[in-house]
Enzyme design. Structure first.
Site, mmCIF file in Angstrom:
data_model
loop_
_atom_site.group_PDB
_atom_site.id
_atom_site.type_symbol
_atom_site.label_atom_id
_atom_site.label_comp_id
_atom_site.label_asym_id
_atom_site.label_seq_id
_atom_site.Cartn_x
_atom_site.Cartn_y
_atom_site.Cartn_z
ATOM 1 N N HIS A 12 49.161 42.709 45.374
ATOM 2 C CA HIS A 12 49.753 43.848 45.712
ATOM 3 C C HIS A 12 51.087 43.646 44.885
ATOM 4 O O HIS A 12 51.370 42.464 44.402
ATOM 5 C CB HIS A 12 50.328 43.996 47.171
ATOM 6 N N LYS A 62 52.399 40.246 42.942
ATOM 7 C CA LYS A 62 51.883 40.072 41.701
ATOM 8 C C LYS A 62 52.400 38.956 40.891
ATOM 9 O O LYS A 62 51.827 37.981 40.100
ATOM 10 C CB LYS A 62 51.787 41.228 40.960
ATOM 11 N N SER A 78 42.446 50.377 39.267
ATOM 12 C CA SER A 78 43.401 49.939 39.917
ATOM 13 C C SER A 78 43.258 50.078 41.369
ATOM 14 O O SER A 78 42.461 51.024 41.776
ATOM 15 C CB SER A 78 44.819 50.973 39.532
ATOM 16 N N ARG A 96 36.651 42.691 55.102
ATOM 17 C CA ARG A 96 35.753 42.837 55.877
ATOM 18 C C ARG A 96 34.512 42.370 55.193
ATOM 19 O O ARG A 96 33.663 41.525 55.653
ATOM 20 C CB ARG A 96 35.578 44.093 56.638
ATOM 21 N N HIS A 99 46.354 52.693 50.499
ATOM 22 C CA HIS A 99 44.875 52.407 50.777
ATOM 23 C C HIS A 99 44.462 51.346 51.326
ATOM 24 O O HIS A 99 43.536 50.713 51.350
ATOM 25 C CB HIS A 99 44.436 52.272 49.126
ATOM 26 N N THR A 106 41.178 43.512 40.104
ATOM 27 C CA THR A 106 41.665 44.990 40.131
ATOM 28 C C THR A 106 42.634 45.422 38.795
ATOM 29 O O THR A 106 43.057 44.646 38.306
ATOM 30 C CB THR A 106 42.465 45.470 41.398
ATOM 31 N N GLY A 107 42.659 46.677 38.576
ATOM 32 C CA GLY A 107 43.134 47.263 37.376
ATOM 33 C C GLY A 107 44.558 46.544 36.767
ATOM 34 O O GLY A 107 44.540 45.891 35.690
ATOM 35 N N THR A 108 45.431 46.883 37.664
ATOM 36 C CA THR A 108 46.770 46.284 36.966
ATOM 37 C C THR A 108 46.973 44.847 37.221
ATOM 38 O O THR A 108 47.282 44.260 36.092
ATOM 39 C CB THR A 108 48.007 46.703 37.970
ATOM 40 N N THR A 109 46.417 44.074 38.164
ATOM 41 C CA THR A 109 46.527 42.819 38.372
ATOM 42 C C THR A 109 45.767 41.944 36.926
ATOM 43 O O THR A 109 46.062 41.089 36.315
ATOM 44 C CB THR A 109 45.927 42.067 39.710
ATOM 45 N N ASP A 147 41.101 50.795 52.347
ATOM 46 C CA ASP A 147 40.069 49.954 51.409
ATOM 47 C C ASP A 147 40.447 48.559 51.395
ATOM 48 O O ASP A 147 39.433 47.676 51.073
ATOM 49 C CB ASP A 147 40.473 50.538 49.959
ATOM 50 N N ASP A 156 40.036 48.247 44.959
ATOM 51 C CA ASP A 156 39.452 47.165 46.213
ATOM 52 C C ASP A 156 37.992 47.527 46.367
ATOM 53 O O ASP A 156 37.258 46.643 46.837
ATOM 54 C CB ASP A 156 40.430 47.524 47.380
HETATM 55 O O1 LIG Z 1 46.134 47.592 45.298
HETATM 56 C C1 LIG Z 1 45.669 46.467 44.829
HETATM 57 C C2 LIG Z 1 44.849 45.823 46.089
HETATM 58 O O2 LIG Z 1 44.694 46.285 47.188
HETATM 59 C C3 LIG Z 1 45.711 46.018 43.645
HETATM 60 O O3 LIG Z 1 45.451 46.905 42.500
HETATM 61 P P1 LIG Z 1 46.283 46.607 41.112
HETATM 62 O O4 LIG Z 1 45.646 45.261 40.682
HETATM 63 O O5 LIG Z 1 45.678 47.608 40.198
HETATM 64 O O6 LIG Z 1 47.731 46.802 41.502
#
Ligand SMILES: O=C(CO)COP(=O)(O)O
Length: 154
Positions: A22, A26, A68, A110, A101, A48-51, A104, A74
């Site tokens: 998150h 990060k 993302s 889970r 989210h 995930t996208g940004t990470t 998610d 997720d």
């Molecule tokens: O929101 C996230 C995990 O729940 C991470 O998403 P991002 O890597 O796109 O910021």
């Protein structure tokens, strides 16, 4: 866990590791991953996208980036866990901030529990996980027996 029987599967020596953080976490994940670049380079990475974008810029390692998180990333990681295409999850989720989210995130955590994969939720657990001798070995683990499950449903 009524109705679920189990079988075993083997995690290969080269693991597929999903990395997720998150926004306020990060920096911790990037610093942790940079400290462990050489160990991480022994495995296949996705995020995930940004990470994923930030990690690939910082580490210079190939990382498969999903969408993302708030836009479905997720869920993509979770789907890959259910398909046994992700072996480990490093997810620095933010304990201090609500996320839009949240369902998610809960679903991802889970499904990781359902498929009995290692999950690290912060730097300290990630340090312990990555320093395990099991990181460089095949490892047999218990998973739901899907064929038996399906047979019991019809
Ligand atoms: O929101 C996230 C995990 O729940 C991470 O998403 P991002 O890597 O796109 O910021």
């Amino acid at each position: 866990m009524i109705g679920i029987s189990f079988t075993t599967a083997t995690l290969a020596a080269r693991k597929r590791i999903a990395l997720v953080a998150h926004d306020h976490c990060k920096g911790f994940l990037l610093d942790w991953a940079e400290r462990h670049t050489s160990e991480l380079s022994q495995h296949n990475l996705c995020a995930t996208g940004t990470t994923g974008l930030l990690l690939s810029q910082r580490l210079g390692l190939p990382i498969e980036s999903m969408i993302s998180g708030p836009l479905g990333g997720d869920q993509q990681v979770g789907a890959q866990i259910a398909e046994q295409r992700v072996d480990m999850l490093v997810f620095f989720w933010d304990p201090f901030e609500p996320q839009p989210h949240d369902p998610d995130i809960k679903a991802l955590l889970r499904v990781a529990a359902v498929w009995n994969i290692p999950v690290a939720c912060n730097e300290c657990s990630a340090d312990f996980m990555l320093s395990s001798p099991l990181m460089s070995q095949p490892h047999e683990h218990r998973i739901p027996d899907y064929n038996a499950y399906l047979k019991g449903r019809v």
